[in-house]
Enzyme design. Structure first.
Site, short mmCIF file in Angstrom:
data_model
loop_
_atom_site.label_atom_id
_atom_site.label_comp_id
_atom_site.label_asym_id
_atom_site.label_seq_id
_atom_site.Cartn_x
_atom_site.Cartn_y
_atom_site.Cartn_z
N ARG A 15 0.86 -1.12 0.06
CA ARG A 15 -0.04 -0.30 -0.01
C ARG A 15 0.79 1.28 -0.12
O ARG A 15 2.11 1.16 0.26
CB ARG A 15 -0.97 -0.14 1.22
N LYS A 75 2.05 1.70 7.20
CA LYS A 75 2.23 1.13 8.26
C LYS A 75 3.10 1.91 9.39
O LYS A 75 3.81 2.84 9.04
CB LYS A 75 3.19 -0.12 7.94
N TYR A 94 -0.41 4.54 10.69
CA TYR A 94 -0.79 3.48 11.73
C TYR A 94 0.39 3.49 12.57
O TYR A 94 1.57 3.29 12.01
CB TYR A 94 -1.24 2.16 11.04
N HIS A 96 0.16 2.01 16.24
CA HIS A 96 0.01 0.72 17.13
C HIS A 96 0.90 0.49 18.11
O HIS A 96 1.65 -0.70 18.24
CB HIS A 96 -0.04 -0.78 16.20
N GLU A 118 -5.19 4.76 13.89
CA GLU A 118 -5.91 3.93 14.50
C GLU A 118 -6.79 4.62 15.80
O GLU A 118 -7.57 3.94 16.27
CB GLU A 118 -5.21 2.62 14.95
N VAL A 179 -16.25 -6.13 10.44
CA VAL A 179 -15.70 -7.19 9.80
C VAL A 179 -16.82 -8.33 9.66
O VAL A 179 -16.78 -8.92 8.50
CB VAL A 179 -14.62 -8.06 10.76
N ASP A 270 -4.92 -9.87 14.81
CA ASP A 270 -4.33 -8.70 15.44
C ASP A 270 -4.45 -8.21 16.87
O ASP A 270 -3.61 -7.43 17.40
CB ASP A 270 -4.43 -7.49 14.29
N VAL A 298 -3.81 -14.28 9.02
CA VAL A 298 -2.83 -13.26 8.43
C VAL A 298 -3.19 -12.11 9.11
O VAL A 298 -4.48 -11.49 9.12
CB VAL A 298 -2.98 -13.16 6.95
N1 NAD Z 1 -6.13 -9.32 10.18
C1 NAD Z 1 -6.66 -8.20 9.63
O1 NAD Z 1 -5.89 -7.99 8.68
C2 NAD Z 1 -7.51 -7.20 10.22
C3 NAD Z 1 -7.99 -6.24 9.36
C4 NAD Z 1 -8.93 -5.41 10.12
C5 NAD Z 1 -9.49 -5.66 11.27
N2 NAD Z 1 -8.94 -6.54 11.92
C6 NAD Z 1 -9.58 -6.92 13.31
O2 NAD Z 1 -10.68 -7.46 13.27
C7 NAD Z 1 -11.40 -7.23 14.44
C8 NAD Z 1 -12.83 -6.98 14.40
O3 NAD Z 1 -12.75 -5.58 13.75
P1 NAD Z 1 -14.10 -4.96 13.56
O4 NAD Z 1 -13.80 -3.44 13.10
O5 NAD Z 1 -15.20 -5.76 13.10
O6 NAD Z 1 -14.69 -4.53 15.16
P2 NAD Z 1 -15.90 -4.01 15.67
O7 NAD Z 1 -16.04 -3.45 16.93
O8 NAD Z 1 -16.67 -3.19 14.65
O9 NAD Z 1 -16.80 -5.29 15.76
C9 NAD Z 1 -16.44 -6.47 16.96
C10 NAD Z 1 -17.85 -6.93 17.26
O10 NAD Z 1 -17.52 -8.06 18.27
C11 NAD Z 1 -18.57 -8.00 18.91
N3 NAD Z 1 -18.26 -8.98 20.20
C12 NAD Z 1 -17.53 -8.69 21.34
N4 NAD Z 1 -17.58 -9.78 22.15
C13 NAD Z 1 -18.15 -10.76 21.42
C14 NAD Z 1 -18.47 -12.24 21.79
N5 NAD Z 1 -18.23 -12.63 22.90
N6 NAD Z 1 -19.18 -13.01 20.98
C15 NAD Z 1 -19.56 -12.27 19.54
N7 NAD Z 1 -19.49 -11.20 19.48
C16 NAD Z 1 -18.54 -10.13 20.24
C17 NAD Z 1 -19.09 -6.81 19.32
O11 NAD Z 1 -20.28 -6.84 20.04
C18 NAD Z 1 -18.67 -6.05 18.05
O12 NAD Z 1 -20.00 -6.13 17.44
C19 NAD Z 1 -10.56 -6.64 15.29
O13 NAD Z 1 -9.82 -7.27 16.16
C20 NAD Z 1 -9.60 -5.65 14.30
O14 NAD Z 1 -8.38 -5.36 14.80
C21 NAD Z 1 -8.06 -7.46 11.46
#
Ligand code: NAD
Length: 366
Positions: A15, A75, A94, A96, A118, A179, A270, A298
């Protein structure tokens, strides 16, 4: 202001912090934009695209840093970049910080102003500069999951959409946040049967209102998860507890209740992952298998689709970049409380309490 856009040097990061469209807007506002040679290649932008938009191309990363007042990137800086950041710089990217003490110490020492994407936070608590990456990762989770369900890559050998006469695959999505909703939408679009779980009834009501009837909502509990994992082919982890490690919703012992070839995509990796067996993987080697269950974990999923991710990210960062450039960081942050939340380290001091807490440092002592 002089704004620098270096090429990302973190492994497999394609990116870039600014598109030619961003350069065009900034030069229209009478700013000078320096772009490192080749910075946009990975995202589909040539040096000529940047030149035509008004940028000046510089040969090396050092040239970009020494010529600029503000650095806009993607990053967090890696070790090689630490010495390039100096006291006259504003760095918008970002960071972190809480996950890296060496980076935090290096930025404190630099005496630069560090504004982290973030932690830029709207009044309603949403994080506008994180949202687009969650949207990308949520949609990708299904694309990747569908691929790893194929038999040659050790999946169950299930086509998510099914075919006439054969029922579709079943997808369980944990978390109905950004997500989760994007994942559910993609899976539903492929024709899969989707179960989506959350502990927020508000989120589940919303999903129930907007999604088609083959997306079923269910309250998230250990009991319900144990019941569903037995007959779902793809399980996506998208939970988040703000400022805390993700809860382990899929425990090691649950793997034996899944059918061989079930695929787990833990997007929450993450934040430590919401599956006990999760360990971070890379785009080069994205999966591993435990008890015949395929794990995809990933940590920088959007990095694999830089054409889309760069545009999605810069759509939301550019208005802040323009404000910072037009007004300077102090005035811009004073006027815009959302942007001010992004201030993490200012001239050798931590100004975002959670970072100091992460290392058990006292903010006053800094
Ligand atoms: N791997 C990657 O490349 C990547 C990229 C973007 C985001 N992420 C990660 O994805 C994760 C989700 O991000 P998001 O933006 O959707 O967050 P978000 O806050 O929009 O959604 C998280 C949801 O999880 C729910 N939740 C909490 N505890 C729970 C449980 N016990 N059971 C079921 N649901 C529960 C919350 O109520 C909320 O609706 C984060 O950890 C974020 O850092 C990872």
């Amino acid at each position: 202001m002089k704004i620098g856009v270096p090429k990302e040097i973190k492994n497999n990061e394609n990116r870039v912090g600014m598109t030619p469209a961003g350069v065009f807007e900034l030069t229209k506002n009478k700013h000078t934009v320096y772009v490192q040679k080749g910075a946009g290649f990975g995202s589909g932008f040539s040096d000529l695209d940047y030149i035509n938009a008004g940028a000046i191309i510089l040969e090396t990363i050092t040239d970009v840093y020494t010529s600029s007042d503000m650095i806009v990137k993607v990053k967090e800086p890696i070790e090689e970049e630490y010495p390039l950041i100096q006291s006259h710089h504003v760095v918008f990217t970002y960071f972190h910080f809480a996950s890296s003490e060496p980076l935090t110490k290096a930025m404190l020492k630099s005496e630069a102003v560090c504004i982290a994407y973030e932690t830029v936070e709207d009044k309603d608590g949403t994080l506008p500069l994180l949202t687009p990456m969650s949207e990308v990762a949520g949609r990708m989770a299904i694309q990747q999951g569908a691929k790893y369900l194929e038999k040659p890559i050790k999946g169950r050998g299930v086509l998510l959409g099914g075919v006439p006469g054969v029922p579709p695959g079943r997808v369980l999505v944990l978390g109905a946040g950004i997500v989760g909703i994007q994942a559910a939408k993609m899976a539903a679009g492929l024709g899969a049967h989707v179960t989506i779980m959350d502990i927020s009834m508000k989120k589940l009501r919303y999903v129930n209102d907007v999604m088609p009837s083959h997306v079923v909502t269910e309250f998230s509990s250990e009991y319900n998860i144990r019941k569903r994992i037995k007959d779902h082919d793809l399980i996506v982890g998208g939970v988040l507890l703000k400022g805390a490690k993700a809860p382990k919703l899929i425990t090691r012992d649950m793997l034996k209740d899944m059918r061989p070839g079930t695929v787990l995509v833990d997007v929450a990796v993450d934040q430590g992952g919401c599956m006990e067996t999760t360990k971070a993987t890379t785009h080069e080697d994205p999966t591993f298998i435990i008890d015949d269950v395929v794990h995809y974990c990933v940590a920088n999923m959007p990095g694999a689709v830089p054409y889309t991710s760069t545009l999605a990210l810069t759509n939301v960062t550019l208005p802040y970049v323009i404000n910072l450039a037009n007004q300077g960081w102090e005035k811009a942050c004073k006027k815009d409380k959302t942007l001010a939340k992004g201030l993490n380290i200012v001239k050798g001091k931590i100004v975002y309490e959670e970072i100091a807490e992460a290392f058990n440092w006292s903010v006053d002592a800094m």
